[in-house]
Scaffold this motif. Structure first.
Motif, PDB file in Angstrom:
ATOM      1  N   ASP A   1     -20.112  93.095 -11.020  1.00 51.77           N
ATOM      2  CA  ASP A   1     -19.970  91.642 -11.167  1.00 51.77           C
ATOM      3  C   ASP A   1     -20.904  90.872 -10.253  1.00 51.77           C
ATOM      4  OD1 ASP A   1     -18.416  92.470  -8.911  1.00 51.77           O
ATOM      5  OD2 ASP A   1     -17.454  90.502  -8.928  1.00 51.77           O
ATOM      6  N   THR A   2     -21.614  91.551  -9.343  1.00 47.28           N
ATOM      7  CA  THR A   2     -22.515  90.849  -8.432  1.00 47.28           C
ATOM      8  C   THR A   2     -23.979  91.192  -8.676  1.00 47.28           C
ATOM      9  OG1 THR A   2     -22.323  92.588  -6.753  1.00 47.28           O
ATOM     10  CG2 THR A   2     -20.792  90.725  -6.598  1.00 47.28           C
TER      11      THR A   2
ATOM     12  N   ASP B   1     -17.088  89.647  -3.006  1.00 48.75           N
ATOM     13  CA  ASP B   1     -16.358  90.568  -3.870  1.00 48.75           C
ATOM     14  C   ASP B   1     -15.398  89.780  -4.757  1.00 48.75           C
ATOM     15  OD1 ASP B   1     -15.426  93.461  -4.396  1.00 48.75           O
ATOM     16  OD2 ASP B   1     -13.566  92.407  -3.885  1.00 48.75           O
ATOM     17  N   GLN B   2     -15.349  90.139  -6.031  1.00 44.01           N
ATOM     18  CA  GLN B   2     -14.550  89.390  -6.997  1.00 44.01           C
ATOM     19  C   GLN B   2     -13.090  89.263  -6.573  1.00 44.01           C
ATOM     20  OE1 GLN B   2     -14.687  90.934 -11.000  1.00 44.01           O
ATOM     21  NE2 GLN B   2     -14.140  88.948 -11.846  1.00 44.01           N
TER      22      GLN B   2
ATOM     23  N   ALA C   1     -21.015  82.419 -12.821  1.00 40.99           N
ATOM     24  CA  ALA C   1     -21.145  83.768 -13.352  1.00 40.99           C
ATOM     25  C   ALA C   1     -22.545  83.923 -13.917  1.00 40.99           C
ATOM     26  CB  ALA C   1     -20.107  84.020 -14.449  1.00 40.99           C
TER      27      ALA C   1
ATOM     28  N   ARG D   1     -12.603  86.280  -3.987  1.00 40.50           N
ATOM     29  CA  ARG D   1     -13.094  84.924  -4.260  1.00 40.50           C
ATOM     30  C   ARG D   1     -11.946  83.927  -4.232  1.00 40.50           C
ATOM     31  NH1 ARG D   1     -17.252  86.872  -8.962  1.00 40.50           N
ATOM     32  NH2 ARG D   1     -18.573  88.045  -7.532  1.00 40.50           N
TER      33      ARG D   1
END
Length: 124
Positions: free
Chosen positions: A19-20, A83-84, A118, A87
């Protein structure tokens, strides 16, 4: 906290998270991340790097690197990763404050950045 070699593997874990990952680059290996980190540091391109650590784990990173390819002296870019799962807790805001303080201590008067929620927003 300021970046130190002791946190390299934690930074690598955060950087290769799906996701990053920057959509401009293909999936990178742990060795690629380590090599790029060391290269930027050895060339003096990394001007500030701070980490958010919770329970012994890197959960956020803010890094400012000079841009050597754009032809404009003094230009830099900010890489901010959280990190998701962490958040929405102001970690990114605190990292941004710390890295801006570090840049101000180096004489930088202005830091400008754009922000996307995103990568899907970036692709539009």
């Amino acid at each position: 906290m300021p970046y130190s070699d002791a946190w390299t593997e934690g930074y690598v874990d955060l950087s290769i998270g799906s996701d990053t990952r920057d959509p401009l680059y293909e999936q990178v290996s742990r060795d690629d991340v380590r090599a790029r980190l060391e290269l930027h540091r050895s060339l003096g391109l990394t001007k500030a790097h701070v980490l958010a650590i919770q329970e012994g784990r890197v959960v956020g990173s803010a890094k400012v690197n000079l841009v050597k390819t754009c032809g404009e002296a003094g230009k830099a870019y900010l890489s901010l990763l959280v990190d998701q799962e962490h958040r929405g807790r102001r970690i990114g805001g605190h990292l941004l404050d710390r890295v801006c303080d570090a840049m101000a201590a180096q004489g930088v008067e202005w830091v400008e950045m754009g922000m996307l929620d995103a990568w899907q927003d970036w692709r539009r």
